[in-house]
Each structure stands twice: as structure tokens, then as C-alpha cells.
Design a protein around this motif. Structure first.
Motif, PDB file in Angstrom:
ATOM      1  N   GLU A 195       0.822  -1.209   0.000  1.00  0.00           N
ATOM      2  CA  GLU A 195       0.000   0.000   0.000  1.00  0.00           C
ATOM      3  C   GLU A 195       0.858   1.262   0.000  1.00  0.00           C
ATOM      4  OE1 GLU A 195      -2.644  -0.465   3.323  1.00  0.00           O
ATOM      5  OE2 GLU A 195      -3.883  -1.952   2.276  1.00  0.00           O
ATOM      6  N   ASP A 196       0.164   2.414  -0.020  1.00  0.00           N
ATOM      7  CA  ASP A 196       0.815   3.704  -0.268  1.00  0.00           C
ATOM      8  C   ASP A 196       1.992   4.010   0.652  1.00  0.00           C
ATOM      9  OD1 ASP A 196      -1.274   3.944  -2.055  1.00  0.00           O
ATOM     10  OD2 ASP A 196      -1.824   5.984  -1.443  1.00  0.00           O
ATOM     11  N   ILE A 238      -1.910   0.416  -4.626  1.00  0.00           N
ATOM     12  CA  ILE A 238      -1.586   1.839  -4.538  1.00  0.00           C
ATOM     13  C   ILE A 238      -2.804   2.662  -4.990  1.00  0.00           C
ATOM     14  CG2 ILE A 238       0.063   3.618  -5.192  1.00  0.00           C
ATOM     15  CD1 ILE A 238       1.185   1.159  -3.609  1.00  0.00           C
ATOM     16  N   GLY A 242      -1.637   7.992  -4.478  1.00  0.00           N
ATOM     17  CA  GLY A 242      -0.289   7.446  -4.314  1.00  0.00           C
ATOM     18  C   GLY A 242       0.497   7.461  -5.610  1.00  0.00           C
TER      19      GLY A 242
END
Length: 321
Positions: A195-196, A238, A242
Motif C-alpha cells: 500500500e501507499d 496503490i 499514491g
């Protein structure tokens, strides 16, 4: 002395160095709809940019015509129908400080074979063109942030110490090319569903590290959007924000060091990908990371920024077609 060549055409100085041709968009009796790739995403990116920038320009100059770089059709951008010309824009980046090819980024294709939706080795071609034909360019850095390993250019530059390769990719997906990995100077292998927060921290750390280890004469940035959450082939998570921030990180690093940068858009297999690419380019412009004097100066103006948000809503149907 650089060789003369017909592979490159000088665009008008009034045009942004954003490269696009309608030939990028692929149609074949509707069969393209069965492919996971959005075969028309490049045209959607350009349409989004035209509408947003031109709408803001008219807001500031209600009695004027559209600015020269957005007047008319897709030819407002530097275009060419020859695939070698339209995807070989490192020289344009060197001359202007930056260039964005809305297509390109065929990073699974090496000089001797294709692979993974990639028909020819445009990244290799661009770098070799610069080394052979442009004075002052003898070192290059490839920053490959597509979700997949860029094994094509890695195989081509395996033993070429003039080329530094950073590659961040999902370690579990295609191509899994162990031999090509030997060419990667900075290897960032990501887990499923990254993830981001983790992703952006790694991108920032390794982009800075790569550019500190070798100061290149040109950066080729493979900015795949298949890292987007929900992408059927990328396996990462993402957000759209992001992706915009990722591109900002890379351009800021290049600009601080005054290194020319060529961005190619590579993979991205969702209908919303086109709008995210356009949003990122507009963000780079608003931050002054690409030529701000050639378009509107709306960054920081609440009315103009609200118009951009309103226009984004208006174009939702376009991006989903």
C-alpha cells in the motif's frame, strides 16, 4: 560528432514536450475490448489534458483564443506516426529538461525478442540513440516503477556500466526473470498488496539513493500505473493519490539535481488509469516541475482549482468509455 538522423523531429518551442499520436490507440473490429489493456487510454489522457488546461485558460482569458500548444487537434502535441520516432524522445527531454511520452515503456522487450505485450525495445532504443547521437550524454539511469520487472532493458544493458537500473516490482508476478535481475543495481521487490505508505517510502529512499550513487545525464522513468489497487495484473494496492505522489517524488529528485527526465507510461490495465495519468501530469505542472510558463498559472488559485475538480467530474464518462 553526433550523427545526422531522421529518427527525431524538433517540435515547435510553443508546444509542450508531451508526445502522442492517435496511432497509439488500438482498434481491431472490437476485439481489443477482450484484452485486459485499455487500448484507448492514451487518447483519453490527451483529451483530459486538453479540456482541463483549455478550460482554465479561458477562465483567465475569456476573450482570447486557446493557447498555441492546445489549439487544434492532437497535433498540438509533438507527434509522429513512425513508432521509432514517436517513442524515441530522450533528445527532446535533454533539450527541454523533460519530456513525457503518453505511450511507450515497453520494458519486457529486449533488442532480440518481445514479450509481455511489448513489441519493441523503446527504452533501449532511446538510451542508445542518446549515447550515439547526442553530445554530453554518456550515462543514464532507468527508474522502472511499473508493477512488473523490466527484464527487456535489463537484458540489453546487462554489462553496460553506463546504465544504472533501479527496478521496483511485485516479486511474485511476470516475468520473474532471474537472469535479467543481475543487471539491477537497486532491486526493490514488493509483496502482494503493498500500500501507499510503505510503497512511497521505498520509492523515495531508493530513487534518492540511485541518483546519489550515479549522477546520470538522463533519467528514463518508466511510470507504469499497473500498481493501482485493483489492477488485474499488478497485484499491488496503490491509490490514485499514491500514483500522483510517486511521480512527484521522481520529478522532484530529478529537478533538484537538474537532470533531464523522460517519462513513459508503460502498463496500466483499468479504465480509470487514463485520468490518473492526466491528474499526475497536471500535478507536476502545478508544482512547477514541468514547464509552468507554457500553460495556465492556476496552481493555488481556488477558483481555477475548483474548475479542475469540476472538469474531472465532467470527464468521468469519458474515462470510463
Amino acid at each position: 560528432m553526433p550523427h545526422r538522423t531522421e529518427l527525431y523531429e524538433d517540435p515547435p518551442s510553443a508546444c509542450w514536450p508531451i508526445v502522442y499520436s492517435p496511432d497509439y490507440n488500438i482498434t481491431f473490429m472490437g476485439l481489443e475490448k477482450l484484452h485486459p489493456f485499455d487500448a484507448g487510454k492514451w487518447g483519453k489522457v490527451i483529451n483530459f489534458l486538453k479540456v482541463v488546461i483549455c478550460r482554465c485558460y479561458n477562465h483567465r482569458n475569456p476573450t482570447s483564443r486557446l493557447p498555441a500548444q492546445f489549439r487544434g487537434s492532437e497535433k498540438s502535441f509533438e507527434t509522429s506516426t513512425d513508432p521509432d520516432r514517436r517513442n524515441n524522445n530522450g533528445k527532446l527531454a535533454v533539450e527541454r529538461g523533460w519530456a513525457i511520452n503518453v505511450g511507450g515503456g515497453f520494458h519486457h522487450c529486449s533488442s532480440d525478442k518481445g514479450g509481455g505485450f511489448c513489441a519493441y525495445a523503446d527504452i533501449t532504443l532511446a538510451i542508445k540513440f542518446l549515447f550515439e547521437r547526442v553530445q554530453g550524454v554518456s550515462k543514464a539511469t532507468i527508474i522502472d516503477l511499473d508493477a512488473h520487472q523490466g527484464n527487456g532493458h535489463e537484458r540489453d544493458f546487462m554489462d553496460d556500466h553506463r546504465v544504472y537500473i533501479m527496478d521496483a516490482y511485485n516479486r511474485y508476478i511476470y516475468p520473474g526473470d532471474g537472469f535479467a535481475k543481475r543487471a539491477i543495481k537497486r532491486k526493490v521487490e514488493l509483496e502482494w498488496g503493498t500500500e501507499d505508505t510503505e510503497y512511497l517510502q521505498k520509492v523515495h529512499t531508493h530513487v534518492e539513493g540511485a541518483l546519489n550513487e550515479l549522477r546520470p545525464d538522463i533519467i528514463v522513468y518508466n511510470a507504469g500505473t499497473d500498481i493501482l489497487d485493483g489492477d488485474p495484473l499488478g497485484g499491488l494496492a496503490i491509490s490514485p493519490q499514491g500514483i500522483v505522489k510517486r511521480d512527484e517524488v521522481v520529478f522532484k529528485a530529478a529537478r533538484r539535481r537538474r537532470i533531464p527526465i523522460l517519462m513513459v507510461t508503460s502498463g496500466g490495465y483499468q479504465k480509470r488509469t487514463a485520468r490518473i495519468i492526466a491528474d499526475s501530469i497536471l500535478n507536476l505542472h502545478n508544482l512547477g516541475l514541468i514547464d509552468k510558463e507554457l500553460a495556465t498559472s492556476g496552481a493555488g488559485n481556488p477558483k481555477v482549482e475548483q474548475m479542475i475538480r469540476d472538469t474531472a467530474k465532467d470527464l468521468t464518462n469519458l474515462s470510463l468509455q
